[in-house]
Design an enzyme around this catalytic site. Sequence first.
Site, short mmCIF file in Angstrom:
data_model
loop_
_atom_site.label_atom_id
_atom_site.label_comp_id
_atom_site.label_asym_id
_atom_site.label_seq_id
_atom_site.Cartn_x
_atom_site.Cartn_y
_atom_site.Cartn_z
CG ASP A 470 27.66 22.20 11.98
OD1 ASP A 470 27.71 22.66 10.83
OD2 ASP A 470 27.41 21.01 12.22
C1 LAN Z 1 27.33 17.03 4.96
C2 LAN Z 1 28.65 16.95 5.58
C3 LAN Z 1 28.88 17.82 6.77
C4 LAN Z 1 27.63 18.07 7.56
C5 LAN Z 1 27.89 18.63 8.97
C6 LAN Z 1 28.73 19.88 9.00
C7 LAN Z 1 28.64 17.59 9.80
C8 LAN Z 1 26.54 18.88 9.62
O1 LAN Z 1 26.70 19.23 10.96
C9 LAN Z 1 25.70 19.80 8.80
C10 LAN Z 1 25.42 19.22 7.41
C11 LAN Z 1 26.68 18.84 6.63
C12 LAN Z 1 27.28 20.11 6.07
C13 LAN Z 1 26.37 17.93 5.44
C14 LAN Z 1 25.10 18.05 4.72
C15 LAN Z 1 24.80 16.99 3.64
C16 LAN Z 1 26.03 16.52 2.89
C17 LAN Z 1 26.65 17.71 2.19
C18 LAN Z 1 27.01 15.99 3.94
C19 LAN Z 1 26.47 14.82 4.73
C20 LAN Z 1 28.08 15.42 3.06
C21 LAN Z 1 27.35 14.86 1.80
C22 LAN Z 1 25.90 15.37 1.88
C23 LAN Z 1 25.30 15.70 0.51
C24 LAN Z 1 23.83 15.96 0.67
C25 LAN Z 1 25.57 14.58 -0.48
C26 LAN Z 1 24.86 14.71 -1.78
C27 LAN Z 1 23.59 13.99 -1.72
C28 LAN Z 1 22.38 14.49 -1.98
C29 LAN Z 1 21.21 13.79 -1.48
C30 LAN Z 1 22.20 15.71 -2.77
#
Ligand code: LAN
Length: 741
Positions: A470
């Site tokens: 996305d």
């Molecule tokens: C995010 C942030 C953005 C998010 C969107 C783009 C909004 C979504 O549509 C797809 C997934 C994604 C990229 C996403 C995946 C997981 C993230 C990176 C996070 C929520 C921000 C932090 C999180 C990450 C997993 C944090 C670290 C924690 C672990 C359990 C490893």
Amino acid sequence: MGESYSTESTMRLRASWKDDRPLKHPGIPTKIDRSRWRMRSDSGRHTWHYLDDDEAAKEWPLSLADKYYLNLPLNQPTLPLPTRPLDALQNGLTYFSKLQLPPGHWGCEYGGPMFLLPSVVFAWVATNTPIPWPYAIELRNYLFAHAHPELGGWGLHIEGDSTVFGTSLNYTVLRLLGVDAEHPIMVKARARLHSLGGVIKAPHWSKFFLAMLGVCDWDIVNPIPPELWLLPDWIPVTPWRWWVHIRMVFLPMSWIWSKRWTMPETEVIRELRQELFTQPWETVDWAAERNNIAEIDNYHPKSWILNAFSWTIMNVWNPFLRPRWLVGRAEAWVSRLVDMEDLNSDYADLASVNGPLNTILCYIRDGPDSYSLRRHRERLEEFLWVNAEGMLVNGTNGVQNWDTAFLIQAVVHAGLAEDPKWKPMLVKALGFLESQQIREDCIDADISYRQRRKGGWAFSNKDQGYPVSDCVAEALKAVILLQKTPGYPQLLEDQRIYDAVDTLLEYQNPSGACSSYERTRAGPYLEYLNGAEVFGRIMYEYDYPECTTAVVTGLALFQRYWPDYRRHDLEVFLQRAVQYIKTAQYPEGGWYGSWGVCFTYGTMFALESLFTIGETYGNSSHAKRGCDFLVSKQREDGGWSESYHSCEKLKYTEHPSGSQVVQTAFAIIGLLQAEYPHMEPLRKGIKLIMDRQLPNGEWAQEALEGVFNNSVLISYPNYKFIFTIMALGKFAKRYPNEKII
Ligand code: LAN
């Protein structure tokens, strides 16, 4: 930054505790002046700097954005009171445009989870990295500000009840930073931890970190065998099939686990052994406590299959069968995969858990003077953020591309792209997206299991280098919309647009849907191996209506201007994707959103997908049910109010603090996309958004907007501008003459 706070000298006299500044170290100033912080953005790389001397502070004045982040007065003028949505939108933009950073994007804190800050601090401590004193003070301030006021301790995220996970990690952080164990916040946190059973009831990741620090024995940690990375690819549970975040966290973890590496013992570690347990440390039967976990932490109980696997590894494989040569090969291969991750991101790494873990691995493997450690140290800085409460660690190295892409779209959809007032801002934003497009595929993409990335955009910046379906689509839409508006520079030639489209086309799953970072490589069975306990839906790439919608709308927009490029592929893709959207609808009519809270977020996207193929309220039962669902949740005051409990329970749940501006905007956008025919609910929602706008054009922060893995909240502070502006603009387009106030 001259002075630093050595983590080795955390020993201090408890009796010397006198004021609210528990960080006792000769040479640490007694006060911190928050207005001395500055955020620097070099091509979208954010770092914070504390200016210690007056001269430096004068030479580098606070920007408006700095003030905004730090919650210092911005003294922005009161704007004319808006009566129409378009005026409110202009006021919002007037304010938000001032926060645009010199490279052309917007910055923001990206906090909420309470296990990220510990990952970074533990990495500093384990690698003997000095912690600058302003960091130590501000980290403490942040954690103090977020200690649970009634229960004491810390939760999985800042809005949650305190857990063993959050409390054990953050208590340890504070002690490592030099906070006195008898400080009232610590006493309360310890009481909470003990009431939950102490650290032996911690989940896996906490036990891992505490074993690495030497607070626990390694025997309490469930196995993470690096040998898994040697299994042939066809085996359905091999790591290459895991969701990239889990894969990249377990990768360095497995290496450290295999080495049973523990940092040299310090006085404070010895003290923690006394403080974190409910029984004498020497009497703990470590192996017996491996699966002991507090009820409140056990969001996803481990399956019997995983428990049987772990038991076999610890009782049969490790003691009797595990040959040294195999261990050597597995560790070497894992270590090489870590290098590939570091090289493909110039040590920025995927996010703020695997970044710190790779740092530790490089320290152990390459030594304290290595390039890899030095570069990791620099990159860890980019996860830090300072706000009015102190210093925190962001979920990623920022939200740069994502917010910028949405803001551009919101302004274009409001019909303001050609307005000379906003054009300079948009040209700069376009320039930023241009600079952040990923231009090369990964080195060793095949063997490191990476997907095509050329032409894509990451969520944060180019350095991080992981396109997300996305994020690519939203950035692509923003670029196309601006470049097709008369008078805008053509910064990306057609080939770069095609590259983005080729990357997007790689994302479709057999179901027709798109996931986040990669195509799905496994199925629900893999969740049986979820050993993290505190998160759900974490093991493989799921289908997401919101990611799918972004790709659908991105490709549809592209098709409008380049109808012949891979025409057949696009048609098949779009048809299958929208079909999936229909099947993902919940019986109540909404769509579950995995990355925002929650059904309002998911439904907004799904209705947009349906619109792309011409399905709206008037002609589609899916769109109608979606709208009816949203309208049924509207509150008396015109707003929507969903709690993060929706994400955990997979069922719409009201937020106790009433209507939320951001969710109201999500719902209004969804209804407008579906051409919902009745104006009154829309008008009422728009009125709430306008009523909540402050006289200077801004909106105040309310509940956290984002989520991941069912259970963890994360903030998207710019959503209160972007989605309100989007909702106001779309409403104004549909009802141009409507006065609301
Ligand atoms: C995010 C942030 C953005 C998010 C969107 C783009 C909004 C979504 O549509 C797809 C997934 C994604 C990229 C996403 C995946 C997981 C993230 C990176 C996070 C929520 C921000 C932090 C999180 C990450 C997993 C944090 C670290 C924690 C672990 C359990 C490893």
